[in-house]
Write an enzyme that holds these catalytic residues in place. Structure first.
Site, short mmCIF file in Angstrom:
data_model
loop_
_atom_site.label_atom_id
_atom_site.label_comp_id
_atom_site.label_asym_id
_atom_site.label_seq_id
_atom_site.Cartn_x
_atom_site.Cartn_y
_atom_site.Cartn_z
N ASP A 1 0.87 -1.18 0.00
CA ASP A 1 0.00 0.00 0.00
C ASP A 1 0.91 1.23 0.00
O ASP A 1 1.46 1.63 1.03
CB ASP A 1 -0.91 0.00 1.25
N ARG B 1 2.85 6.90 4.37
CA ARG B 1 3.55 5.65 4.68
C ARG B 1 3.30 4.63 3.58
O ARG B 1 2.20 4.55 3.05
CB ARG B 1 3.02 5.07 6.00
N THR B 2 4.36 3.88 3.27
CA THR B 2 4.20 2.74 2.35
C THR B 2 4.28 1.48 3.20
O THR B 2 5.27 1.26 3.91
CB THR B 2 5.28 2.77 1.26
N LYS B 3 3.19 0.69 3.17
CA LYS B 3 3.09 -0.48 4.05
C LYS B 3 3.26 -1.74 3.21
O LYS B 3 2.78 -1.83 2.09
CB LYS B 3 1.73 -0.52 4.74
N ASP C 1 -5.61 3.27 -3.89
CA ASP C 1 -5.89 2.92 -2.49
C ASP C 1 -7.39 2.99 -2.22
O ASP C 1 -7.93 2.22 -1.43
CB ASP C 1 -5.11 3.82 -1.53
N ARG C 2 -8.06 3.90 -2.91
CA ARG C 2 -9.52 4.01 -2.75
C ARG C 2 -10.21 2.78 -3.35
O ARG C 2 -11.18 2.27 -2.81
CB ARG C 2 -10.03 5.29 -3.42
N ASP D 1 -11.04 6.68 5.11
CA ASP D 1 -9.63 6.35 5.25
C ASP D 1 -8.85 7.57 5.72
O ASP D 1 -8.66 8.54 4.97
CB ASP D 1 -9.07 5.86 3.90
N1 LIG Z 1 2.95 4.12 12.79
C1 LIG Z 1 1.76 4.77 12.86
N2 LIG Z 1 0.76 4.26 13.60
C2 LIG Z 1 -0.41 4.90 13.66
N3 LIG Z 1 -0.67 6.08 13.07
C3 LIG Z 1 0.30 6.63 12.35
C4 LIG Z 1 1.56 6.01 12.18
N4 LIG Z 1 2.31 6.78 11.38
C5 LIG Z 1 1.53 7.84 11.05
N5 LIG Z 1 0.35 7.76 11.64
C6 LIG Z 1 -0.74 8.74 11.59
O1 LIG Z 1 -1.59 8.38 10.50
C7 LIG Z 1 -1.62 9.44 9.56
C8 LIG Z 1 -1.72 8.93 8.19
O2 LIG Z 1 -0.87 7.80 8.07
P1 LIG Z 1 -1.30 6.80 6.94
O3 LIG Z 1 -2.69 6.33 7.23
O4 LIG Z 1 -0.25 5.79 6.76
O5 LIG Z 1 -1.32 7.81 5.70
P2 LIG Z 1 -1.31 7.42 4.18
O6 LIG Z 1 -2.20 6.22 4.04
O7 LIG Z 1 -1.82 8.67 3.54
O8 LIG Z 1 0.14 7.14 3.88
C9 LIG Z 1 -0.33 10.19 9.76
O9 LIG Z 1 -0.52 11.52 9.28
C10 LIG Z 1 -0.20 10.12 11.28
O10 LIG Z 1 -1.07 11.06 11.90
C1 LIG Z 2 -6.88 11.02 -2.29
C2 LIG Z 2 -5.52 10.37 -2.09
C3 LIG Z 2 -4.41 11.40 -2.07
C4 LIG Z 2 -5.52 9.64 -0.73
O1 LIG Z 2 -4.24 9.07 -0.55
P1 LIG Z 2 -3.55 8.90 0.91
O2 LIG Z 2 -4.13 9.94 1.82
O3 LIG Z 2 -3.92 7.51 1.35
O4 LIG Z 2 -2.10 9.06 0.67
C5 LIG Z 2 -5.28 9.30 -3.19
O5 LIG Z 2 -6.36 8.39 -3.19
C6 LIG Z 2 -5.15 9.90 -4.56
O6 LIG Z 2 -4.11 10.43 -4.91
N1 LIG Z 2 -6.26 9.81 -5.39
C7 LIG Z 2 -6.24 10.30 -6.74
C8 LIG Z 2 -7.36 11.29 -6.96
C9 LIG Z 2 -8.76 10.71 -6.76
O7 LIG Z 2 -8.89 9.65 -6.11
O8 LIG Z 2 -9.74 11.34 -7.25
K LIG Z 3 -4.40 5.40 2.78
#
Ligand SMILES: Nc1ncnc2c1ncn2[C@@H]1O[C@H](COP(=O)(O)OP(=O)(O)O)[C@@H](O)[C@H]1O
Ligand SMILES: CC(C)(COP(=O)(O)O)[C@@H](O)C(=O)NCCC(=O)O
Ligand SMILES: [K+]
EC number: 2.7.1.33
Length: 242
Positions: A7, A12-14, A97-98, A117
């Site tokens: 993801d 974060r990249t999981k 991701d959506r 999300d």
């Molecule tokens: N290890 C973690 N555990 C739980 N929450 C985290 C962690 N790292 C970041 N977060 C919180 O979750 C928010 C979004 O992280 P995440 O859901 O991974 O974002 P994205 O999916 O956009 O990469 C971060 O802005 C932070 O507030």
């Molecule tokens: C809206 C998002 C930035 C959410 O990503 P995230 O917060 O998980 O990093 C991502 O789904 C995205 O770049 N979407 C493309 C535009 C759209 O879904 O309309």
């Molecule tokens: K996400």
């Protein structure tokens, strides 16, 4: 068959290993801005998998992953087999991701459902009664409630959003915590109410992402908090596409 589920979102990249039927305990995470082939070699050294499935919304990292993964690999898109339909005028715009969230939520919580999300952005994805992706909402993530103020004011510090002791803040940080957490819960409640009104039927609401637990605690309309919905969506997509 062991899958590597990736993801790649903006913060974060999981990475999670899975069988076709279930996620495995092995989990890894690299801050998205730090993803490189060297870092992937380091963090995922010795990790065995047969094939990979990726949802990427960061093209630079998607390219790094494409070059690094040396096994059969599927990048989720609107052309993938998803188990849900897409009833949306611009399917290629939808973040992968959506789409992963839609796959996972429909499979685990049924249709209609809404996935919230809480990531870098907060996304609300609506899957209709016919199990089709209908669209949704994108708003700034919770972190933006603090980051913006810290960056754009002289006297406000960075905050790590936590449950406020009370709504009436009795210090600068308490006032910012109240603004961030109660303000954000208000945003979520209002959007969920509008979505349900427009949908015309009561969807299951599932929250995921890093900030889900904190925000969902004060939003009774959220039925489930499921940190793994994106990853289980990827697992299901792996079975359907690899
Ligand atoms: N290890 C973690 N555990 C739980 N929450 C985290 C962690 N790292 C970041 N977060 C919180 O979750 C928010 C979004 O992280 P995440 O859901 O991974 O974002 P994205 O999916 O956009 O990469 C971060 O802005 C932070 O507030
Ligand atoms: C809206 C998002 C930035 C959410 O990503 P995230 O917060 O998980 O990093 C991502 O789904 C995205 O770049 N979407 C493309 C535009 C759209 O879904 O309309
Ligand atoms: K996400």
């Amino acid at each position: 068959m062991t899958y590597l589920l990736i993801d790649n979102s903006n913060t974060r990249t999981k990475f999670v290993l899975s069988t076709p039927d279930a996620l495995l305990p092995e989990r890894y995470m690299i801050p998205t801005r730090e993803v490189s082939e060297e870092r992937l070699d380091e963090v995922l050294a010795g990790v065995h998998y047969d094939a990979a499935v990726v949802c990427s919304v960061v093209p630079r990292v998607g390219e790094v992953l494409k070059n690094w993964i040396g096994k059969p690999c599927h990048f989720l898109s609107c052309d993938s087999r998803l188990g849900v339909g897409i009833d949306y005028p611009h399917p290629r715009q939808i973040g992968a991701d959506r789409l992963a969230n839609a796959v996972g939520a429909a499979a685990y919580y049924g249709c209609p459902c809404v996935v919230v999300d809480f990531g870098t952005a907060v996304t609300f994805d609506v899957i209709g009664p016919q199990c089709t992706y209908l669209g949704g909402v994108i708003a700034p993530g919770l972190a933006s409630m603090g980051d913006y103020l810290e960056r754009n004011t002289a006297l406000l510090p960075a905050i790590d959003p936590q449950e406020p002791a009370h709504a009436i803040g009795t210090s600068t940080v308490e006032a910012m915590q109240s603004g961030a957490v109660y303000g954000y819960r208000g945003l979520v409640k209002e959007i969920l109410a509008r979505l349900e009104e427009e949908l015309g039927t009561r969807p299951a609401v599932v929250a995921t992402g890093g900030d889900a637990a904190l925000i969902a605690r004060g939003v009774e309309r959220i039925d489930h908090v499921d940190p793994d919905i994106t990853l289980n969506g990827l697992r299901i997509a792996a079975v359907l596409n690899l």
